[in-house]
Design an enzyme around this catalytic site. Structure first.
Site, mmCIF file in Angstrom:
data_model
loop_
_atom_site.group_PDB
_atom_site.id
_atom_site.type_symbol
_atom_site.label_atom_id
_atom_site.label_comp_id
_atom_site.label_asym_id
_atom_site.label_seq_id
_atom_site.Cartn_x
_atom_site.Cartn_y
_atom_site.Cartn_z
ATOM 1 N N LYS A 26 0.839 -1.209 0.000
ATOM 2 C CA LYS A 26 0.000 0.000 0.000
ATOM 3 C C LYS A 26 0.870 1.254 0.000
ATOM 4 C CE LYS A 26 -1.993 -1.019 3.930
ATOM 5 N NZ LYS A 26 -1.254 -2.260 4.256
ATOM 6 N N ARG A 101 -9.441 1.951 8.531
ATOM 7 C CA ARG A 101 -9.138 0.555 8.847
ATOM 8 C C ARG A 101 -10.292 -0.125 9.545
ATOM 9 N NH1 ARG A 101 -3.369 1.204 9.031
ATOM 10 N NH2 ARG A 101 -2.321 -0.801 9.163
ATOM 11 N N ARG A 138 11.704 -5.957 5.028
ATOM 12 C CA ARG A 138 11.531 -4.504 4.881
ATOM 13 C C ARG A 138 12.509 -3.741 5.776
ATOM 14 N NH1 ARG A 138 5.757 -1.874 5.447
ATOM 15 N NH2 ARG A 138 5.743 -3.007 7.407
ATOM 16 N N ARG A 171 11.267 -2.004 11.243
ATOM 17 C CA ARG A 171 10.180 -1.488 12.059
ATOM 18 C C ARG A 171 9.927 -2.442 13.214
ATOM 19 N NH1 ARG A 171 5.315 0.333 8.090
ATOM 20 N NH2 ARG A 171 4.136 -0.870 9.615
ATOM 21 N N ARG A 182 -1.038 -8.283 13.530
ATOM 22 C CA ARG A 182 -1.462 -7.296 12.518
ATOM 23 C C ARG A 182 -2.272 -7.978 11.417
ATOM 24 N NH1 ARG A 182 3.942 -5.019 10.719
ATOM 25 N NH2 ARG A 182 2.724 -3.700 9.320
HETATM 26 P P1 AP5 Z 1 4.896 -1.587 1.855
HETATM 27 O O1 AP5 Z 1 4.571 -0.744 0.652
HETATM 28 O O2 AP5 Z 1 5.608 -0.941 2.990
HETATM 29 O O3 AP5 Z 1 3.554 -2.332 2.353
HETATM 30 P P2 AP5 Z 1 2.308 -1.774 3.165
HETATM 31 O O4 AP5 Z 1 1.088 -2.440 2.601
HETATM 32 O O5 AP5 Z 1 2.307 -0.281 3.198
HETATM 33 O O6 AP5 Z 1 2.623 -2.417 4.573
HETATM 34 P P3 AP5 Z 1 2.595 -1.809 6.043
HETATM 35 O O7 AP5 Z 1 3.176 -2.869 6.910
HETATM 36 O O8 AP5 Z 1 3.215 -0.440 6.113
HETATM 37 O O9 AP5 Z 1 1.065 -1.698 6.268
HETATM 38 P P4 AP5 Z 1 0.366 -1.596 7.610
HETATM 39 O O10 AP5 Z 1 -1.000 -1.237 7.135
HETATM 40 O O11 AP5 Z 1 0.425 -2.771 8.493
HETATM 41 O O12 AP5 Z 1 1.213 -0.482 8.401
HETATM 42 P P5 AP5 Z 1 0.914 1.019 8.803
HETATM 43 O O13 AP5 Z 1 2.183 1.742 8.806
HETATM 44 O O14 AP5 Z 1 -0.252 1.580 8.029
HETATM 45 O O15 AP5 Z 1 5.715 -2.867 1.340
HETATM 46 C C1 AP5 Z 1 6.197 -3.834 2.262
HETATM 47 C C2 AP5 Z 1 7.567 -4.370 1.760
HETATM 48 O O16 AP5 Z 1 7.377 -5.066 0.529
HETATM 49 C C3 AP5 Z 1 8.584 -3.262 1.473
HETATM 50 O O17 AP5 Z 1 9.859 -3.695 1.856
HETATM 51 C C4 AP5 Z 1 8.506 -3.059 -0.059
HETATM 52 O O18 AP5 Z 1 9.747 -2.659 -0.598
HETATM 53 C C5 AP5 Z 1 8.109 -4.459 -0.539
HETATM 54 N N1 AP5 Z 1 7.222 -4.424 -1.692
HETATM 55 C C6 AP5 Z 1 6.198 -3.572 -1.933
HETATM 56 N N2 AP5 Z 1 5.583 -3.866 -3.090
HETATM 57 C C7 AP5 Z 1 6.215 -4.970 -3.591
HETATM 58 C C8 AP5 Z 1 6.025 -5.762 -4.776
HETATM 59 N N3 AP5 Z 1 5.068 -5.508 -5.683
HETATM 60 N N4 AP5 Z 1 6.834 -6.815 -4.969
HETATM 61 C C9 AP5 Z 1 7.809 -7.107 -4.078
HETATM 62 N N5 AP5 Z 1 8.064 -6.390 -2.941
HETATM 63 C C10 AP5 Z 1 7.263 -5.325 -2.705
HETATM 64 O O19 AP5 Z 1 0.367 0.835 10.312
HETATM 65 C C11 AP5 Z 1 1.219 0.444 11.348
HETATM 66 C C12 AP5 Z 1 0.464 0.462 12.677
HETATM 67 O O20 AP5 Z 1 0.000 1.819 12.932
HETATM 68 C C13 AP5 Z 1 -0.805 -0.393 12.744
HETATM 69 O O21 AP5 Z 1 -0.520 -1.724 13.077
HETATM 70 C C14 AP5 Z 1 -1.605 0.340 13.828
HETATM 71 O O22 AP5 Z 1 -1.116 0.024 15.107
HETATM 72 C C15 AP5 Z 1 -1.281 1.810 13.559
HETATM 73 N N6 AP5 Z 1 -2.243 2.419 12.630
HETATM 74 C C16 AP5 Z 1 -1.966 2.966 11.401
HETATM 75 N N7 AP5 Z 1 -3.088 3.426 10.828
HETATM 76 C C17 AP5 Z 1 -4.096 3.150 11.688
HETATM 77 C C18 AP5 Z 1 -5.513 3.337 11.638
HETATM 78 N N8 AP5 Z 1 -6.116 3.904 10.580
HETATM 79 N N9 AP5 Z 1 -6.247 2.951 12.699
HETATM 80 C C19 AP5 Z 1 -5.678 2.387 13.798
HETATM 81 N N10 AP5 Z 1 -4.344 2.161 13.907
HETATM 82 C C20 AP5 Z 1 -3.564 2.532 12.855
#
Ligand code: AP5
Length: 227
Positions: A26, A101, A138, A171, A182
């Site tokens: 994402k 979410r 990552r 992370r 998660r």
């Molecule tokens: P990446 O693009 O980083 O993936 P992502 O889907 O963004 O994954 P996240 O882990 O960041 O999502 P998340 O929703 O769990 O975390 P967030 O920060 O929002 O890609 C991942 C890896 O794969 C990278 O190394 C990349 O290079 C590689 N990659 C990407 N595309 C690829 C491809 N096509 N092929 C191969 N490799 C690829 O949330 C973290 C925490 O914050 C949550 O757990 C929660 O505690 C809190 N939080 C955030 N938002 C909220 C909310 N709205 N409500 C409540 N709590 C929240």
């Protein structure tokens, strides 16, 4: 073939939401799409990590929750996003990464105003074994928040951010035990959220287990097809 170029300020933009499990890509795709459309990418995960790094009240509340892979309370997230999308740079649209979410967050977003470009929702799907491979490899720059992968998308110098020269880190919530929480959270919250958007927005299912550029090309075409 004519290369895709970023939009001009006058071109119509979109309000885009990315749904998908941790590691679906994402953040990677949201950054590319936001640059292409010329609108801000709003990552609630990045905003929370920044609040933690700065030691703000929000950061102090969020840190212990995020360390366990749980969701930060809806009210805090809704207030955070409401304030951000009220900024003038969001008038032509925005790309939301990590929000909403929960159904409650989606309802909160709907209350923030229905004006502006059409809402487009991308649900990015990737098999679980690939998600685990992506999350364990990552690496992240704590200065500019750029994301790398040790094999798929490595920096020029191992362990160092190309832009900032900062040492890359893993992370906290990419540790194996936290990742399983998660993924479970995602599975629990997503069905109602997808049902919600199926009725209220243009929802597209996108196959995310392909090269970054192939996924991006699909997103771009889907957005352009609606114009
Ligand atoms: P990446 O693009 O980083 O993936 P992502 O889907 O963004 O994954 P996240 O882990 O960041 O999502 P998340 O929703 O769990 O975390 P967030 O920060 O929002 O890609 C991942 C890896 O794969 C990278 O190394 C990349 O290079 C590689 N990659 C990407 N595309 C690829 C491809 N096509 N092929 C191969 N490799 C690829 O949330 C973290 C925490 O914050 C949550 O757990 C929660 O505690 C809190 N939080 C955030 N938002 C909220 C909310 N709205 N409500 C409540 N709590 C929240």
């Amino acid at each position: 073939m004519v290369a895709a170029s970023p939009r001009t300020a006058a071109a119509p933009a979109a309000r885009v939401i990315f749904l998908g499990p941790p590691g679906a890509g994402k953040g990677t795709q949201a950054a590319k799409l936001a640059a292409h459309l010329g609108v801000p990418r709003i990552s609630t995960g990045d905003m929370l990590r920044e609040a933690i790094a700065r030691g703000t009240e929000l950061g102090r509340k969020a840190a212990p929750i995020m360390e366990q892979g749980l969701l930060v309370p809806d009210d805090l997230l809704i207030a955070l996003v409401r304030e951000r999308i009220a900024q003038p740079d969001c008038r032509r649209g925005f790309v939301l990464d990590g929000f909403p979410r929960t159904l409650r967050q989606a309802q909160g977003l709907a209350m923030m105003g229905s004006e502006g470009p059409e809402l487009v929702v991308f649900e990015v799907a990737v098999p679980k074994d690939e998600l685990l491979r992506r999350l364990s490899g990552r690496r992240w720059c704590p200065t500019c928040q750029a994301t790398y992968h040790v094999t798929n998308d490595p920096p020029g110098r191992p362990g160092v951010c190309d832009r900032e020269g900062t040492a890359l880190v893993q992370r906290e919530d990419d540790r194996e035990a936290v990742v399983s929480h998660r993924l479970r959270q995602y599975e629990e919250q997503m069905a109602p959220l997808i049902a919600h958007y199926r009725e209220r927005a243009r929802l597209h299912h996108v196959e995310g287990h392909r090269p970054v550029e192939a996924v991006f090309e699909d997103l771009r075409c889907l957005l352009e097809a609606r114009e």
